[in-house]
Design a protein around this motif. Structure first.
Motif, PDB file in Angstrom:
ATOM      1  N   ASN A  18       2.253   6.007  -7.257  1.00  0.00           N
ATOM      2  CA  ASN A  18       1.416   6.897  -7.692  1.00  0.00           C
ATOM      3  C   ASN A  18       1.682   8.372  -7.680  1.00  0.00           C
ATOM      4  O   ASN A  18       1.348   8.918  -8.691  1.00  0.00           O
ATOM      5  N   HIS A  19       1.893   8.702  -6.441  1.00  0.00           N
ATOM      6  CA  HIS A  19       2.148  10.430  -6.193  1.00  0.00           C
ATOM      7  C   HIS A  19       3.167  10.735  -6.873  1.00  0.00           C
ATOM      8  O   HIS A  19       3.229  11.921  -7.701  1.00  0.00           O
ATOM      9  N   ASP A  32       2.825   1.628  -3.389  1.00  0.00           N
ATOM     10  CA  ASP A  32       1.902   2.128  -4.522  1.00  0.00           C
ATOM     11  C   ASP A  32       1.524   3.563  -4.371  1.00  0.00           C
ATOM     12  O   ASP A  32       1.223   4.194  -5.281  1.00  0.00           O
ATOM     13  N   HIS A  33       1.225   3.986  -2.950  1.00  0.00           N
ATOM     14  CA  HIS A  33       1.064   5.048  -2.605  1.00  0.00           C
ATOM     15  C   HIS A  33       2.078   6.182  -3.151  1.00  0.00           C
ATOM     16  O   HIS A  33       1.936   7.129  -3.886  1.00  0.00           O
ATOM     17  N   LYS A  65       0.846  -1.112   0.010  1.00  0.00           N
ATOM     18  CA  LYS A  65      -0.096  -0.114  -0.043  1.00  0.00           C
ATOM     19  C   LYS A  65       0.682   1.190   0.148  1.00  0.00           C
ATOM     20  O   LYS A  65       0.442   2.143  -0.761  1.00  0.00           O
TER      21      LYS A  65
END
Length: 234
Positions: A19-20, A15-16, A12
């Motif tokens: 993506n950012h 991925d966070h 998590k």
């Protein structure tokens, strides 16, 4: 486009981060197999690494030390550990900065930009780049690159050290013991085949730029740069 490598075992969080960071037009790679971090590092050649401390098998301190053996790219630790000694350990093991979890993504972006500026941009040390040249072969120690006849090959730090030694000693032989001492501080922990493996990698890099038989083995002594390519390829 700068390349960022994320070494974080919490999917998590990884991925966070990915993506950012991608929103700001960075290329991002997320490590999936944590036993082989250096294999991903070699293949991806990142400009910066985001590195967690608590990882499976080996911790982030270990992987940072492995990266530092081959590269000076910025490493930013990201960890839930908040103790002062954890931050000290991160810096002493080769890290450039430390971010504690939970974090604001914009803090991460600010630190990424800062480290990239220091390493490659406006704040990077302005020094004249060294170039070693021999019969059309050009070696760039600072950028870890080898070129010949409009072809180029990227090098690891150890490959670059071997090539620099061969060029410095040419046409003399670079002794095995001298090479081992240059590449590894503590010879007691170096396997006998370690140098052979690295020499093989160096030969493959020469082949990538179109040069065969570039490194000659001198039995009982060491290795010598072989320049017979000049007549055939120049």
């Amino acid at each position: 486009m700068n390349k960022i490598m994320i070494v974080e075992d919490d999917p998590k969080i990884a991925d966070h981060l990915r993506n950012h960071i991608q929103k700001y037009e960075f290329e991002v790679m997320k490590v999936m197999v944590f036993d082989h971090v250096m294999e991903d590092f070699h293949q991806y050649s990142p400009d910066l690494v985001l590195l967690d401390i608590n990882l499976p098998s080996f911790d982030g301190y270990y992987w940072c030390r492995q990266i530092r053996k081959e590269s000076i790219c910025p490493v930013i630790f990201i960890s839930a550990r908040i103790g002062e000694m954890d931050q000290v350990m991160a810096i002493e093991n080769g890290g450039d900065d430390f971010i504690t979890k939970p974090f604001h993504p914009e803090i991460v972006m600010a630190k990424i930009r800062s480290q990239l500026r220091r390493a490659y941009g406006e704040y990077a040390a302005k020094v004249e780049e060294r170039v070693l040249e021999r019969d059309g072969l050009r070696f760039f120690p600072e950028r870890l690159e080898l070129t010949f006849a409009e072809k180029a090959a990227s090098l690891s730090k150890k490959e670059a050290d071997i090539i620099e030694s061969l060029l410095d000693r040419y046409p003399r032989v670079a002794g095995r013991e001298d090479l081992l001492e240059k590449l590894w501080d503590d010879l007691a922990y170096v396997d006998e085949n370690t140098l052979n493996v690295n020499i093989t990698r160096v030969r493959k890099k020469f082949q990538l730029i179109g040069i065969e038989d570039a490194v000659e083995t001198v039995r009982g002594a060491g290795y010598r740069l072989h320049v017979s390519w000049t007549k055939e390829d120049k």
